[in-house]
Design a protein around this motif. Structure first.
Motif, mmCIF file in Angstrom:
data_model
loop_
_atom_site.group_PDB
_atom_site.id
_atom_site.type_symbol
_atom_site.label_atom_id
_atom_site.label_comp_id
_atom_site.label_asym_id
_atom_site.label_seq_id
_atom_site.Cartn_x
_atom_site.Cartn_y
_atom_site.Cartn_z
ATOM 1 N N VAL A 4 0.997 -1.524 -0.102
ATOM 2 C CA VAL A 4 -0.219 0.279 0.183
ATOM 3 C C VAL A 4 1.213 1.287 0.407
ATOM 4 C CG1 VAL A 4 -0.421 0.341 2.446
ATOM 5 C CG2 VAL A 4 -2.104 0.996 0.646
ATOM 6 N N CYS A 5 -0.103 2.819 -0.223
ATOM 7 C CA CYS A 5 0.729 3.342 -0.027
ATOM 8 C C CYS A 5 -0.055 4.386 0.340
ATOM 9 C CB CYS A 5 1.454 4.302 -1.709
ATOM 10 S SG CYS A 5 2.006 5.522 -1.881
ATOM 11 N N GLU A 6 0.610 4.623 1.784
ATOM 12 C CA GLU A 6 -0.397 5.787 2.276
ATOM 13 C C GLU A 6 -0.011 6.902 2.338
ATOM 14 O OE1 GLU A 6 0.740 3.939 6.543
ATOM 15 O OE2 GLU A 6 -0.611 2.910 5.966
ATOM 16 N N ILE A 7 -0.873 7.642 1.988
ATOM 17 C CA ILE A 7 -0.504 9.308 2.109
ATOM 18 C C ILE A 7 -1.371 10.111 3.190
ATOM 19 C CG2 ILE A 7 -0.843 10.798 0.785
ATOM 20 C CD1 ILE A 7 -1.199 9.377 -2.236
ATOM 21 N N TYR A 8 -0.867 10.677 3.672
ATOM 22 C CA TYR A 8 -0.954 11.477 5.088
ATOM 23 C C TYR A 8 -1.278 12.644 4.687
ATOM 24 C CZ TYR A 8 0.670 7.889 7.981
ATOM 25 O OH TYR A 8 0.457 6.441 8.077
ATOM 26 N N THR A 9 -2.338 13.448 5.021
ATOM 27 C CA THR A 9 -3.193 14.859 4.541
ATOM 28 C C THR A 9 -3.489 15.546 5.968
ATOM 29 O OG1 THR A 9 -4.425 16.342 2.941
ATOM 30 C CG2 THR A 9 -5.046 14.647 4.134
ATOM 31 N N ASP A 10 -3.948 16.739 5.903
ATOM 32 C CA ASP A 10 -4.492 17.195 7.059
ATOM 33 C C ASP A 10 -6.274 17.294 7.129
ATOM 34 O OD1 ASP A 10 -5.929 18.548 5.145
ATOM 35 O OD2 ASP A 10 -4.771 20.230 5.503
ATOM 36 N N VAL A 11 -6.335 16.346 6.680
ATOM 37 C CA VAL A 11 -7.653 16.042 7.394
ATOM 38 C C VAL A 11 -8.211 14.139 7.014
ATOM 39 C CG1 VAL A 11 -8.982 17.119 6.019
ATOM 40 C CG2 VAL A 11 -8.508 15.327 4.311
ATOM 41 N N LEU A 37 -15.554 8.851 3.607
ATOM 42 C CA LEU A 37 -15.398 7.535 2.453
ATOM 43 C C LEU A 37 -14.594 6.549 3.573
ATOM 44 C CD1 LEU A 37 -15.865 8.886 -0.854
ATOM 45 C CD2 LEU A 37 -18.219 7.932 0.530
ATOM 46 N N ASP A 38 -14.973 5.053 3.143
ATOM 47 C CA ASP A 38 -14.404 3.808 3.913
ATOM 48 C C ASP A 38 -13.408 3.545 2.748
ATOM 49 O OD1 ASP A 38 -14.759 4.155 6.763
ATOM 50 O OD2 ASP A 38 -16.984 2.857 6.547
ATOM 51 N N ARG A 39 -14.101 3.707 1.643
ATOM 52 C CA ARG A 39 -13.374 3.395 0.478
ATOM 53 C C ARG A 39 -13.763 4.007 -0.894
ATOM 54 N NH1 ARG A 39 -11.087 -1.731 2.147
ATOM 55 N NH2 ARG A 39 -10.715 -2.086 -0.145
ATOM 56 N N VAL A 40 -13.440 3.574 -1.700
ATOM 57 C CA VAL A 40 -13.172 4.419 -3.107
ATOM 58 C C VAL A 40 -12.356 4.052 -4.047
ATOM 59 C CG1 VAL A 40 -11.524 6.337 -2.787
ATOM 60 C CG2 VAL A 40 -13.598 6.726 -4.158
ATOM 61 N N SER A 41 -13.587 3.955 -5.655
ATOM 62 C CA SER A 41 -12.865 3.186 -6.776
ATOM 63 C C SER A 41 -12.012 4.591 -7.300
ATOM 64 C CB SER A 41 -13.456 2.456 -7.629
ATOM 65 O OG SER A 41 -14.750 3.559 -8.059
ATOM 66 N N TYR A 42 -10.874 3.254 -7.732
ATOM 67 C CA TYR A 42 -9.901 4.504 -8.840
ATOM 68 C C TYR A 42 -10.661 5.846 -9.182
ATOM 69 C CZ TYR A 42 -5.900 1.006 -6.528
ATOM 70 O OH TYR A 42 -5.247 0.370 -6.463
ATOM 71 N N GLU A 43 -12.087 5.006 -10.253
ATOM 72 C CA GLU A 43 -12.484 4.931 -11.551
ATOM 73 C C GLU A 43 -12.751 6.779 -10.182
ATOM 74 O OE1 GLU A 43 -15.274 3.131 -13.144
ATOM 75 O OE2 GLU A 43 -15.769 4.490 -14.731
ATOM 76 N N GLU A 44 -13.763 6.542 -9.356
ATOM 77 C CA GLU A 44 -14.404 7.010 -8.318
ATOM 78 C C GLU A 44 -13.291 8.561 -8.164
ATOM 79 O OE1 GLU A 44 -18.579 5.707 -7.108
ATOM 80 O OE2 GLU A 44 -16.474 4.804 -5.914
ATOM 81 N N MET A 45 -11.934 7.903 -7.915
ATOM 82 C CA MET A 45 -11.867 9.140 -7.123
ATOM 83 C C MET A 45 -10.917 10.043 -8.204
ATOM 84 S SD MET A 45 -9.959 10.456 -4.228
ATOM 85 C CE MET A 45 -10.355 11.630 -4.711
ATOM 86 N N ALA A 53 -1.628 4.816 -9.684
ATOM 87 C CA ALA A 53 -1.542 4.334 -9.120
ATOM 88 C C ALA A 53 -2.806 2.849 -9.525
ATOM 89 C CB ALA A 53 -2.804 4.671 -7.629
ATOM 90 N N ARG A 54 -3.604 3.450 -10.625
ATOM 91 C CA ARG A 54 -5.053 2.633 -10.949
ATOM 92 C C ARG A 54 -4.250 1.737 -12.052
ATOM 93 N NH1 ARG A 54 -9.811 4.520 -14.936
ATOM 94 N NH2 ARG A 54 -8.180 5.557 -16.333
ATOM 95 N N ARG A 55 -3.306 2.646 -12.482
ATOM 96 C CA ARG A 55 -2.415 1.346 -13.858
ATOM 97 C C ARG A 55 -1.647 0.529 -13.042
ATOM 98 N NH1 ARG A 55 1.524 5.286 -17.085
ATOM 99 N NH2 ARG A 55 -0.648 6.602 -17.733
ATOM 100 N N PHE A 56 -1.051 0.602 -12.012
ATOM 101 C CA PHE A 56 0.066 -0.507 -11.332
ATOM 102 C C PHE A 56 -0.612 -1.254 -10.419
ATOM 103 C CE2 PHE A 56 2.753 2.335 -14.118
ATOM 104 C CZ PHE A 56 3.611 1.568 -14.335
ATOM 105 N N ASP A 57 -2.131 -0.759 -10.366
ATOM 106 C CA ASP A 57 -2.968 -1.305 -8.714
ATOM 107 C C ASP A 57 -2.229 -1.410 -8.164
ATOM 108 O OD1 ASP A 57 -5.347 -2.887 -7.760
ATOM 109 O OD2 ASP A 57 -4.441 -4.389 -8.317
ATOM 110 N N VAL A 64 -8.729 3.671 -1.439
ATOM 111 C CA VAL A 64 -8.441 3.785 -2.540
ATOM 112 C C VAL A 64 -8.107 2.631 -3.590
ATOM 113 C CG1 VAL A 64 -8.482 5.378 -4.787
ATOM 114 C CG2 VAL A 64 -8.591 7.162 -2.590
ATOM 115 N N THR A 65 -9.338 1.585 -3.765
ATOM 116 C CA THR A 65 -8.594 0.250 -4.415
ATOM 117 C C THR A 65 -9.427 0.066 -5.485
ATOM 118 O OG1 THR A 65 -9.863 -0.867 -3.038
ATOM 119 C CG2 THR A 65 -7.647 -0.372 -2.072
ATOM 120 N N GLY A 66 -8.678 -0.499 -6.318
ATOM 121 C CA GLY A 66 -9.752 -1.011 -7.664
ATOM 122 C C GLY A 66 -10.976 -1.608 -7.468
#
Length: 367
Positions: free
Chosen positions: A126-133, A150-158, A177-181, A198-200
């Motif tokens: 996994v790649c964890e991205i830390y932000t201020d939210v 949102l707990d989960r969202v698809s690559y397409e929606e994101m 991320a979508r290209r390399f899953d 954010v997953t497929g």
């Protein structure tokens, strides 16, 4: 961001037209300072750490200074550092063009994209991205207090949310991320709470109460160009957008009016990032005779609001409710663009809002 802005100010104090190559060398200094200091701080705590610039980390890019694209990652030095038990710290936003051996910067979304590219190259879980939210919300929580995480969202929606103005992730990062899953976990730097994945595969439809709409996004960073009096003949639109493509500008929405039968001319409007307007205008004007238009107009006082959700594919009436809500809020629609999972409307800029975020990244290796 403050350090990068001050570096730009220094360049502007020296010259009104900084050379792109030298600007990239200058702008990468900020990340180099941060990564070196962080490595020193970690070592002071008794943990091994090694800092790497983008080129040292094996990030290979195209030659376009200021907006380079990652074409390959050779993570050998990072793999060795991790195998030796060290924390590998990589400066994002930068890489190396292999032929010129010049350092390059990646432009908007470059740091996120670097993190995902490294995760893909290292085959991380996994790649964890830390932000201020705390994650990805159904709307900007600073504007809509009732917005839900949102707990989960698809690559397409994101990808559509990001392209529509959601600032948590940039579109090119999600596309990589979508290209390399590569699963992305967006979470807060200030808490240990679970964020948004954010997953497929979001396992859509397993819960009868799954939301139809993933979220609402807004964007004030775009502008509109209207090309007036374009001859309504085959090839005119192609000639116009070929000219725009030469300036390496990404176009978002396009609308062509119905041509006037009497005159045989039509108007074409399209939206693009505000900072790309000068380049687009220059390219269009350079081919004025070939395109044959009469007038160019720009409008930088626009905003875009978008509704995104894979559930719209199987649910009717979403468009009607969306447009009714805009009507009830007194929002006039200037342009409309739709896809299977997105509806976007261009309005006046005083309607949608905007906010920014700061983020950090961590790649969790696969075991």
């Amino acid at each position: 961001m403050t350090r990068r802005t001050s570096l730009i100010d220094l360049a502007n104090a020296v010259t009104s037209d900084p050379a792109p190559r030298e600007m990239d060398i200058l702008l990468t200094a900020g990340e180099r300072i941060s990564m070196a200091l962080l490595a020193m701080a970690i070592r002071e705590l008794g943990v091994g750490a090694q800092a790497f610039t983008g080129p040292q980390a094996g990030v290979i890019t195209t030659e376009h200074h200021g907006r380079a694209r990652i074409i390959d990652v050779a993570p050998g030095r990072l793999q060795k550092a991790v195998a030796d038990g060290d924390v590998a710290i990589v400066a994002g936003f930068q890489g190396l063009h292999p032929e010129t051996q010049d350092v390059t910067t990646l432009g908007r979304g470059g740091s996120d994209t670097t993190a995902v590219a490294l995760a893909a190259a290292l085959q991380a879980d996994v790649c964890e991205i830390y932000t201020d939210v705390d994650g990805v919300f159904t709307a900007d929580p600073r504007i809509v207090p009732t917005a839900r995480k949102l707990d989960r969202v698809s690559y397409e929606e994101m990808l559509d949310l990001a392209a529509s103005g959601a600032k948590v992730l940039m579109p090119r990062c999600v596309e990589y991320a979508r290209r390399f899953d590569v699963p992305i976990h967006v979470r807060s730097s200030f808490s240990g709470l679970e964020g948004t994945w954010v997953t497929g595969d979001t396992q859509e439809g397993e819960d009868m109460e799954d939301p139809i709409i993933a979220g609402v996004a807004h964007d004030r960073s775009e502008a509109k160009i209207t090309v007036i009096g374009v001859p309504d003949v085959p090839g005119s639109a192609a000639r116009l957008f070929e000219a725009v493509a030469k300036s390496d500008v990404n176009i978002d929405m396009i609308v062509q009016n119905v041509s006037a039968v009497v005159t045989g001319y039509t108007d074409i409007s399209f939206t693009l990032p505000s900072d790309s307007v000068p380049r687009a205008i220059e390219s269009i004007e350079a081919d004025h005779e070939g395109i044959g238009y009469k007038e160019l107009r720009t409008d930088e006082a626009i905003g875009k609001i978008s509704l995104v959700g894979a559930g719209m594919r199987a649910n009717s009436g979403v468009s009607a409710r969306f447009f009714s809500a805009l009507r009830d809020a007194g929002v006039n629609i200037e342009m409309i663009s739709t896809s299977d999972i997105r509806i976007s409307c261009v309005t006046r800029a005083d309607k949608p809002g905007r906010c920014g975020t700061r983020r950090a990244h961590r790649v969790r290796p696969r075991h």
